[in-house]
Motif scaffolding. Structure first.
Motif, PDB file in Angstrom:
ATOM      1  N   LEU A  46     -28.765  97.881  27.417  1.00 31.92           N
ATOM      2  CA  LEU A  46     -29.109  99.154  28.055  1.00 31.92           C
ATOM      3  C   LEU A  46     -27.845  99.898  28.488  1.00 31.92           C
ATOM      4  O   LEU A  46     -27.719 101.110  28.300  1.00 31.92           O
ATOM      5  N   ASN A  47     -26.905  99.112  29.011  1.00 31.58           N
ATOM      6  CA  ASN A  47     -25.636  99.710  29.441  1.00 31.58           C
ATOM      7  C   ASN A  47     -24.943 100.417  28.272  1.00 31.58           C
ATOM      8  O   ASN A  47     -24.495 101.558  28.384  1.00 31.58           O
ATOM      9  N   VAL A  48     -24.892  99.737  27.136  1.00 29.10           N
ATOM     10  CA  VAL A  48     -24.271 100.307  25.942  1.00 29.10           C
ATOM     11  C   VAL A  48     -25.011 101.574  25.513  1.00 29.10           C
ATOM     12  O   VAL A  48     -24.407 102.588  25.166  1.00 29.10           O
ATOM     13  N   GLU A  49     -26.327 101.502  25.576  1.00 32.51           N
ATOM     14  CA  GLU A  49     -27.127 102.671  25.177  1.00 32.51           C
ATOM     15  C   GLU A  49     -26.845 103.887  26.057  1.00 32.51           C
ATOM     16  O   GLU A  49     -26.715 105.004  25.568  1.00 32.51           O
ATOM     17  N   ILE A  50     -26.748 103.638  27.336  1.00 29.43           N
ATOM     18  CA  ILE A  50     -26.473 104.767  28.239  1.00 29.43           C
ATOM     19  C   ILE A  50     -25.077 105.327  27.970  1.00 29.43           C
ATOM     20  O   ILE A  50     -24.897 106.541  27.851  1.00 29.43           O
ATOM     21  N   GLU A  51     -24.119 104.423  27.835  1.00 30.56           N
ATOM     22  CA  GLU A  51     -22.736 104.867  27.563  1.00 30.56           C
ATOM     23  C   GLU A  51     -22.698 105.713  26.290  1.00 30.56           C
ATOM     24  O   GLU A  51     -22.037 106.743  26.228  1.00 30.56           O
ATOM     25  N   ASP A  82     -35.988 102.920  23.153  1.00 32.05           N
ATOM     26  CA  ASP A  82     -35.964 104.379  23.233  1.00 32.05           C
ATOM     27  C   ASP A  82     -35.569 104.816  24.635  1.00 32.05           C
ATOM     28  O   ASP A  82     -36.089 105.766  25.156  1.00 32.05           O
ATOM     29  N   ILE A  83     -34.621 104.165  25.221  1.00 38.68           N
ATOM     30  CA  ILE A  83     -34.421 104.163  26.672  1.00 38.68           C
ATOM     31  C   ILE A  83     -35.350 105.152  27.361  1.00 38.68           C
ATOM     32  O   ILE A  83     -35.261 106.336  27.144  1.00 38.68           O
ATOM     33  N   PHE A 100     -26.090 106.275  37.530  1.00 41.99           N
ATOM     34  CA  PHE A 100     -27.173 105.461  36.976  1.00 41.99           C
ATOM     35  C   PHE A 100     -27.228 104.117  37.671  1.00 41.99           C
ATOM     36  O   PHE A 100     -26.188 103.555  38.023  1.00 41.99           O
ATOM     37  N   ALA A 101     -28.444 103.598  37.830  1.00 35.62           N
ATOM     38  CA  ALA A 101     -28.604 102.227  38.290  1.00 35.62           C
ATOM     39  C   ALA A 101     -29.451 101.500  37.259  1.00 35.62           C
ATOM     40  O   ALA A 101     -30.537 101.963  36.908  1.00 35.62           O
ATOM     41  N   LEU A 138     -32.978 102.876  35.882  1.00 35.96           N
ATOM     42  CA  LEU A 138     -33.523 102.369  34.623  1.00 35.96           C
ATOM     43  C   LEU A 138     -33.698 100.859  34.728  1.00 35.96           C
ATOM     44  O   LEU A 138     -33.110 100.217  35.601  1.00 35.96           O
ATOM     45  N   VAL A 139     -34.512 100.316  33.827  1.00 37.74           N
ATOM     46  CA  VAL A 139     -34.760  98.877  33.842  1.00 37.74           C
ATOM     47  C   VAL A 139     -34.496  98.317  32.452  1.00 37.74           C
ATOM     48  O   VAL A 139     -34.891  98.952  31.468  1.00 37.74           O
ATOM     49  N   PRO A 140     -33.867  97.157  32.360  1.00 38.01           N
ATOM     50  CA  PRO A 140     -33.621  96.596  31.021  1.00 38.01           C
ATOM     51  C   PRO A 140     -34.912  96.084  30.394  1.00 38.01           C
ATOM     52  O   PRO A 140     -35.874  95.783  31.103  1.00 38.01           O
TER      53      PRO A 140
END
Ligand SMILES: Nc1nc2c(ncn2[C@@H]2O[C@H](COP(=O)(O)OP(=O)(O)OP(=O)(O)O)[C@@H](O)[C@H]2O)c(=O)[nH]1
Ligand SMILES: [Mg+2]
Length: 315
Positions: free
Chosen positions: A199-204, A171-172, A186-187, A164-166
């Protein structure tokens, strides 16, 4: 078969030809697959997917260089479901791994859409088997874009890396496509840009919301692939996931499920072919169709009687 003997002896030309046979659906393809099958099942398969331009190829290039140092032989399949090109036509341009093409321990092949996407995922998996039988230790499947086709393609992987890219919006990129569900690791690439924390928070959060029982919490790594930053840590995560699969027996479970799916898919394909080649042109079909049109018969009864003729005993 000569081609297969050559392939087992390590001929890259034979491997390339076998891949072409599978990709182009030559008549020889099923004989090749049959002959190589006993030698498959050794290689580790890594799927890499994510938004277009996320840096998947740059990351693949860095990962491969690392694994080469560890003495592995690596096959790379770059799948582009949106592209009509195949057979190496987009090599170089698209995959940014030019120097790797010269390495004797690396074999790169790109594949595009020829025929249906379903066909593409089966072919990808067959090409992986060819590389496996050839003696590759690791096979990396890179798929471009986001959508169901990628999900199908990476199903043939043991470990799936989602890139993924920040800063691409909230809407990730992946959620809609269900790509988050298939990520084992994930990367967050292009971590030199703003928005990594968000983005990190969203994935978590997505991982927390997903109520499935887990024995593995997908780790989230940050990388700057173009500068080779964070790649060692990413590799640790990937290796840890594979070790987890082995330890828990999930590797076997996943592979069994995959084999079963493949067989079912092939069975449906063959039956489908039988229907279009034998049933549709048959007199009972043409006659039955006319009766249905005239309302003297109905579709349900017609289908039942056609099926009863093919499978008299069990259906
Ligand atoms: N700033 C920055 N640029 C990067 C990074 N990683 C890759 N890039 C650049 O992003 C662009 C796309 O990289 P690719 O590796 O081709 O991305 P990809 O996901 O394989 O692209 P497709 O296969 O076309 O979907 C290239 O210009 C890379 O140099 C990174 O970590 N930071
Ligand atoms: Mg790419």
């Amino acid at each position: 078969m000569d081609l297969v003997t050559e392939l087992f002896k390590g001929s890259r030309l034979a491997l390339a030809r076998a891949i072409t046979a599978v990709e182009s659906e030559y008549d020889t393809a099923s004989a090749i697959m049959k002959a190589i099958y006993p030698k498959t099942g050794r290689a580790q398969i890594l799927g890499i997917t994510g938004a277009p331009g996320a840096g998947k190829s740059t990351l693949t290039d860095k990962l491969v260089k690392h694994y080469l140092k560890a003495g592995k032989k690596i096959g790379i399949i770059a799948v582009d479901p949106t592209s009509p090109f195949s057979g190496g036509a987009i090599l170089g341009d698209r995959i940014r791994m030019n120097d790797l093409t010269l390495d004797p321990n690396v074999f790169i092949r790109s594949m595009g859409t020829r025929g249906s996407l379903g066909g593409l995922s089966r072919k990808t998996s067959d090409v992986a088997k060819l590389m496996d039988a050839f003696g590759m230790d690791l096979i990396i499947i890179e798929t471009v874009g986001v959508g169901q086709s990628e999900v199908d393609i990476v199903k043939s992987a043991d470990t799936t890396l989602v890139v993924l890219v920040p800063g691409l919006g909230d809407d990730i990129q992946a959620i809609k496509a269900g790509i988050l569900e298939i990520g084992d690791v994930f990367a967050i690439n292009k971590a030199d840009r703003d928005g990594c924390d968000k983005l990190n928070v969203e994935i978590e959060m997505m991982l927390d919301l997903d109520g499935r029982p887990r024995t593995w919490r997908p780790p989230i790594n940050r990388t700057v692939a173009s500068r080779d930053e964070g790649v060692d840590e990413l590799i640790e995560s990937l290796d840890a996931h594979f070790a987890h699969l082995v330890q828990t027996g999930e590797l076997e479970t996943r592979r069994q499920a995959r084999t079963r799916d493949e067989i079912l898919g092939m069975l449906e394909e063959q039956i489908g072919r039988f229907v279009s080649r034998v049933i549709v042109p048959s007199e009972s079909f043409t006659k039955g169709l006319k009766e249905v049109e005239a309302r003297t018969n109905d579709p349900y009864s017609l289908v039942n009687s056609l099926v009863a003729n093919i499978f008299p005993k069990n259906l």
